[in-house]
Enzyme design. Structure first.
Site, PDB file in Angstrom:
ATOM      1  N   TYR A   6      54.003  38.743  45.134  1.00 37.68           N
ATOM      2  CA  TYR A   6      53.873  38.741  46.597  1.00 37.68           C
ATOM      3  C   TYR A   6      54.940  37.881  47.264  1.00 37.68           C
ATOM      4  O   TYR A   6      55.246  38.071  48.431  1.00 37.68           O
ATOM      5  CB  TYR A   6      52.486  38.231  47.019  1.00 37.68           C
ATOM      6  CG  TYR A   6      51.355  39.207  46.778  1.00 37.68           C
ATOM      7  CD1 TYR A   6      51.569  40.400  46.107  1.00 37.68           C
ATOM      8  CD2 TYR A   6      50.073  38.931  47.229  1.00 37.68           C
ATOM      9  CE1 TYR A   6      50.535  41.288  45.881  1.00 37.68           C
ATOM     10  CE2 TYR A   6      49.030  39.823  47.008  1.00 37.68           C
ATOM     11  CZ  TYR A   6      49.273  40.992  46.327  1.00 37.68           C
ATOM     12  OH  TYR A   6      48.244  41.868  46.101  1.00 37.68           O
ATOM     13  N   LYS A  22      48.411  40.610  32.051  1.00 40.17           N
ATOM     14  CA  LYS A  22      48.902  41.906  31.572  1.00 40.17           C
ATOM     15  C   LYS A  22      50.025  41.571  30.594  1.00 40.17           C
ATOM     16  O   LYS A  22      51.172  42.032  30.721  1.00 40.17           O
ATOM     17  CB  LYS A  22      49.385  42.739  32.777  1.00 40.17           C
ATOM     18  CG  LYS A  22      49.686  44.183  32.475  1.00 40.17           C
ATOM     19  CD  LYS A  22      48.456  45.040  32.220  1.00 40.17           C
ATOM     20  CE  LYS A  22      48.877  46.434  31.809  1.00 40.17           C
ATOM     21  NZ  LYS A  22      47.772  47.247  31.293  1.00 40.17           N
ATOM     22  N   ASP A  58      43.394  45.594  33.216  1.00 38.22           N
ATOM     23  CA  ASP A  58      42.735  46.902  33.276  1.00 38.22           C
ATOM     24  C   ASP A  58      41.342  46.817  32.641  1.00 38.22           C
ATOM     25  O   ASP A  58      40.363  47.367  33.170  1.00 38.22           O
ATOM     26  CB  ASP A  58      43.589  48.002  32.618  1.00 38.22           C
ATOM     27  CG  ASP A  58      44.324  47.520  31.372  1.00 38.22           C
ATOM     28  OD1 ASP A  58      44.318  46.308  31.098  1.00 38.22           O
ATOM     29  OD2 ASP A  58      44.898  48.364  30.664  1.00 38.22           O
ATOM     30  N   ASP A  93      38.238  41.581  45.347  1.00 42.14           N
ATOM     31  CA  ASP A  93      37.596  42.571  46.225  1.00 42.14           C
ATOM     32  C   ASP A  93      36.623  43.434  45.429  1.00 42.14           C
ATOM     33  O   ASP A  93      35.549  43.779  45.918  1.00 42.14           O
ATOM     34  CB  ASP A  93      38.642  43.476  46.895  1.00 42.14           C
ATOM     35  CG  ASP A  93      39.011  42.964  48.284  1.00 42.14           C
ATOM     36  OD1 ASP A  93      38.786  41.765  48.539  1.00 42.14           O
ATOM     37  OD2 ASP A  93      39.503  43.764  49.100  1.00 42.14           O
ATOM     38  N   ASP A 130      43.868  39.448  43.895  1.00 38.87           N
ATOM     39  CA  ASP A 130      43.623  40.135  45.167  1.00 38.87           C
ATOM     40  C   ASP A 130      42.716  41.342  44.907  1.00 38.87           C
ATOM     41  O   ASP A 130      41.702  41.555  45.589  1.00 38.87           O
ATOM     42  CB  ASP A 130      44.992  40.585  45.716  1.00 38.87           C
ATOM     43  CG  ASP A 130      44.918  41.101  47.134  1.00 38.87           C
ATOM     44  OD1 ASP A 130      43.819  41.123  47.710  1.00 38.87           O
ATOM     45  OD2 ASP A 130      45.982  41.505  47.659  1.00 38.87           O
TER      46      ASP A 130
END
Ligand code: NAD
Length: 362
Positions: free
Chosen positions: A135, A190, A222, A250, A246
């Site tokens: 980001y 990851k 994942d 959620d 992020d």
């Protein structure tokens, strides 16, 4: 204890008003000062995070934040959009650790889209690194591709990066938080594909040597996304980077089915923090007096616990919220057959009454 109160836009003003009434009911001595932020600040001062608001936030021990944004600002230049105020506050206050608890209250089990037995009693904490990762990594931008599958074509690119101190400090935050809970940390990465996250995994493993009392495991993002819907109660504390956090936070938020219930905290290294509900400004219901104030009230409880050293007062708020839910009061977002629908103010009244031990109606 100084609290900067930044209600913001939409339902922000309505829900923060209730949190303030709850804080007042505790009979502690706070200094609270309110300032404009987001669209409201843009209207008044031409900027979503005016200098005066930033100064107030920096000088306070904690910031109680409502929500910002409205679709009417979507056409503004990006630096002037309300949401930029949150990024500006994170950056200027050095808020690098985002805490998002996902708790399923017994009375709200049916609000989840998962089976009750998967979700009942859920109490997990997602800790998201907030200032690094893809980001914010440079360079980023658009250019003409020099190589790749389509040399000469227009392309866009971002940079994923983490430095050792950035990973070390968020790992420490996660291990410390786990010490106060069930002593388990899952670090999500990851590492099988990304160099940045192999490094993340290596550094988290090294920091873990200082926390032998905490159980650490590593999970690919994942798989973590799958496990969160398959067996969410297996987690205790999840720590991960900015982008994965992020998305996963959620996902975890929606496990409980009620976004109006979920608080969050963003902390810096001196425990100064910004506390806000996990939801947005809900322009669709703003001004109608129907928004659920509980996420903001629970954010105020987190503020008392993490930044103001008032754990007992935080417990009082959290118990009052449980009591109110048990009494059957519900705002529209969490309403179900057999419960009593109330508005923002009535919900705030009930929490205040529970704190001051007056009778709850409903
Ligand atoms: P939202 O979270 O504001 O609303 C999503 C849905 O949830 C809406 O139907 C809304 O009515 C409902 N909802 C949200 N909070 C509720 C509450 N407390 N009680 C009852 N219902 C509630 O997300 P959105 O609609 O995607 O975004 C609206 C605006 O908020 C946008 O401008 C967005 O940029 C902004 N936003 C701000 C923040 C923030 O301030 N931290 C976070 C997310 C979105």
């Amino acid at each position: 204890m100084k609290i900067a109160v930044l209600p913001g836009d939409g339902i922000g003003t309505e829900i923060v008003a209730e949190a303030i009434r709850v804080l007042d009911a505790l009979d502690l001595s706070f200094e609270m000062e309110t300032a404009l932020v987001g669209g409201a600040a843009y209207e008044a001062h031409g900027h979503p995070l005016p200098e005066s608001t930033l100064k107030l936030a920096k000088e306070a021990d904690a910031v109680l934040f409502g929500a910002v944004g409205d679709w009417k600002y979507d056409k503004l230049d990006r630096p002037l959009r309300p949401e930029q105020a949150i990024l500006g506050l994170r950056k200027n206050l050095g808020l690098f650790a985002n805490f998002r608890p996902a708790i399923c209250y017994e009375q709200l089990v049916d609000a989840s889209s998962l089976k009750p037995e998967l979700i009942a009693g859920l109490d997990i904490l997602i800790i998201r690194e907030l200032t690094g990762d893809i980001y914010f990594g440079q360079p980023r931008g658009r250019r003409t591709a020099a190589d790749g599958h389509f040399p000469g074509a227009e392309e866009a690119f971002d940079t994923m990066r983490y430095s050792r101190p950035e990973v070390e400090r968020i790992a420490r935050v996660a291990f410390e938080a786990a010490r106060k809970r069930n002593k388990r940390v899952t670090s999500v990465d990851k590492a099988n594909v990304l160099e940045t996250f192999q490094f993340w995994k290596d550094v988290v493993t090294e920091v873990h040597k200082d926390y032998p009392d905490i159980e650490l495991d590593h999970m690919y993002v994942d798989n973590a996304a799958m496990q969160l819907v398959k067996a969410p109660k297996k987690f205790d504390v999840i720590v991960t980077g900015n982008m994965f956090g992020d998305i996963l936070s959620d996902e975890a938020a929606m496990l409980t089915g009620s976004i109006g219930m979920l608080p969050s905290a963003s902390l810096n290294s001196s425990n100064q923090g910004l506390y806000e509900p996990s939801h947005g400004s809900a322009p669709d219901i703003a001004g109608k007096g129907v928004a659920n104030p509980l996420a903001t009230i629970l954010s105020a409880a987190m503020m008392l616990r993490f930044s103001l050293n008032q754990a007992e007062a935080a417990d009082r708020i959290e118990s009052a919220v449980k009591h109110v839910l048990a009494s059957g009061l519900r705002t529209g977002d969490i309403w179900s057959e057999g419960t009593k629908r109330v508005g923002t103010r009535e919900m705030g009244d009930a929490v205040v009454a529970a704190i001051t031990k007056k009778t709850i109606t409903g």
